[in-house]
Design a protein around this motif. Structure first.
Motif, mmCIF file in Angstrom:
data_model
loop_
_atom_site.group_PDB
_atom_site.id
_atom_site.type_symbol
_atom_site.label_atom_id
_atom_site.label_comp_id
_atom_site.label_asym_id
_atom_site.label_seq_id
_atom_site.Cartn_x
_atom_site.Cartn_y
_atom_site.Cartn_z
ATOM 1 N N LYS A 123 2.328 -27.516 -52.589
ATOM 2 C CA LYS A 123 3.282 -26.422 -52.372
ATOM 3 C C LYS A 123 2.753 -25.146 -53.027
ATOM 4 N N ASN A 128 -0.149 -23.807 -51.005
ATOM 5 C CA ASN A 128 0.318 -23.165 -49.774
ATOM 6 C C ASN A 128 0.909 -21.784 -50.057
ATOM 7 N N ARG A 129 1.645 -21.675 -51.176
ATOM 8 C CA ARG A 129 2.257 -20.394 -51.535
ATOM 9 C C ARG A 129 1.174 -19.367 -51.864
ATOM 10 N N VAL A 175 -1.881 -19.368 -50.697
ATOM 11 C CA VAL A 175 -2.567 -19.013 -49.445
ATOM 12 C C VAL A 175 -1.738 -17.980 -48.679
ATOM 13 N N CYS A 176 -0.418 -18.185 -48.637
ATOM 14 C CA CYS A 176 0.477 -17.253 -47.928
ATOM 15 C C CYS A 176 0.450 -15.865 -48.564
ATOM 16 N N ASN A 177 0.375 -15.852 -49.932
ATOM 17 C CA ASN A 177 0.341 -14.554 -50.626
ATOM 18 C C ASN A 177 -1.012 -13.882 -50.436
#
Lengths: 229, 131
Positions: free
Chosen positions: A221, A224-225, A227-229
């Motif tokens: 998690k 993933n966070r 990578v999104c940022n």
């Protein structure tokens, strides 16, 4: 000291059924609160009931594998694994951004806490010999004072359920619930009579597996966070 | 010109309707096929295993069949059934099968409870039973 005599009533089955009903009720209310369609909730609960029940039987058959002993029993970890698998499958069928999985995981401590009362009253899964406060004696069993490990498990998992439920908006709540449940189970298993001379019981090995899964989910998690940022 | 355009539109609508009907029919056929598989997994295989258990003496194969294959078969069949109910909500056959499953489960549970209650009553009437 608590003294428990033989009860002429199928107390184990009754409390197990109550625990499953409470779990289903919690899932229903939680999913309803998160705007899931009524029809899908009912189908999910139907599947959840079957998975938890048959999961418990299957896991018990696997860990107590023998051709001679032709008995059927329920395992708490089997039920939990069944519920997890059911929620993952249903999430694939009806995508809801992880609400089904969250609801199932949050309900596990509640189901387990009530189910342990069944063990307490029927006299199974009892604790190590102990003569202190709240020790329990089963007149139909060993007839010596024992540690009330089932009651401690009930209290611990009820507290865990309320803490996790009130923090259900936390994005890591699934991994936190799994981690804390597995740690509680791992520690409390040492107080069981059946594990007196055992270094690691099968439940503890499964607990370690669950701890690893929760750590993996937590870091996944986080990754993933990032990578999104 | 106007008449021709109207005719074209009508023809297109007809074609769309036919295509939609064909799609619905093929979807329904697919749902029916999946329902048949679910039916086999939920009812046919467990009943077959139970029948073998009645006929043959208990051996290792039967223990494996009862302990592992029966629950796995029921689980996969019911999962498939729920999948059909969500993906093809208008399919009648799957709706009927789900109803049958629920009724069967209730009947089996009720029978089991009656049997259990009878056994408890019988045991409580026995005095001086060994063990």
């Amino acid at each position: 000291m608590i003294i428990i005599n033989k009860i002429n009533f199928p107390i184990y089955g009754t409390i197990i059924i109550v625990s499953i009903i409470m779990g289903l009720l919690f899932n229903y209310l939680f999913l309803k609160k998160n705007n899931i369609k009524e029809k899908n909730i009912l189908l999910y609960l139907f599947l959840l009931f079957i998975y938890s029940f048959l999961g418990g039987i299957l896991f018990n058959s696997i860990i107590n594998f023998s051709f001679e002993n032709y008995t059927i029993g329920l395992s708490s970890y089997g039920g939990a694994i069944g519920i997890c698998i059911c929620s993952i499958i249903f999430e694939k069928i009806d995508n809801s951004n992880g609400i089904y999985i969250k609801s199932a995981i949050l309900s596990l401590p509640l189901i387990y806490a009530i189910a342990k009362l069944a063990c307490f009253f029927s006299g199974c899964c009892f604790g190590v010999p102990y003569k202190g406060l709240f020790s329990v004696v089963y007149t139909e069993g060993l007839n010596i004072p024992l540690f009330p490990v089932q009651l401690i498990e009930t209290i611990a998992f009820l507290c865990l359920f309320f803490i996790c439920y009130y923090n259900n908006k936390n994005e890591n709540i699934i991994s936190i619930t799994i981690l804390l449940s597995a740690i509680f189970k791992f520690i409390l298993d040492y107080f069981r009579y059946s594990n007196i001379n055992v270094f690691l019981s099968i439940n503890q090995i499964v607990s370690i597996f669950f701890i690893m899964i929760s750590i993996y989910l937590f870091f996944k998690k986080r990754y993933n966070r990032n990578v999104c940022n | 010109m106007m008449e021709k355009n109207e005719e074209d539109i009508e023809k297109k609508e007809e074609k769309n309707t036919i295509n939609n009907n064909q799609e619905n029919e093929s979807e329904n056929m697919r749902a029916d096929k999946l329902t048949n598989i679910a039916n086999t997994l939920v009812f046919t295989i467990p009943i077959f295993i139970w029948f073998i258990n009645l006929i043959c003496p208990i051996n290792e194969l039967i223990v494996i069949l009862i302990k592992y294959i029966t629950p796995l078969s029921i689980l996969s069949g019911l999962t498939l059934l729920v999948y059909i109910r969500i993906k093809y909500p208008y399919n009648v056959k799957s709706k009927k099968l789900l109803k049958t499953c629920i009724i069967t489960a209730i009947v089996i549970t009720a029978l089991y409870c009656i049997l259990l209650a009878t056994c408890i009553k019988m045991l409580s009437n026995c005095e001086g039973m060994p063990g």
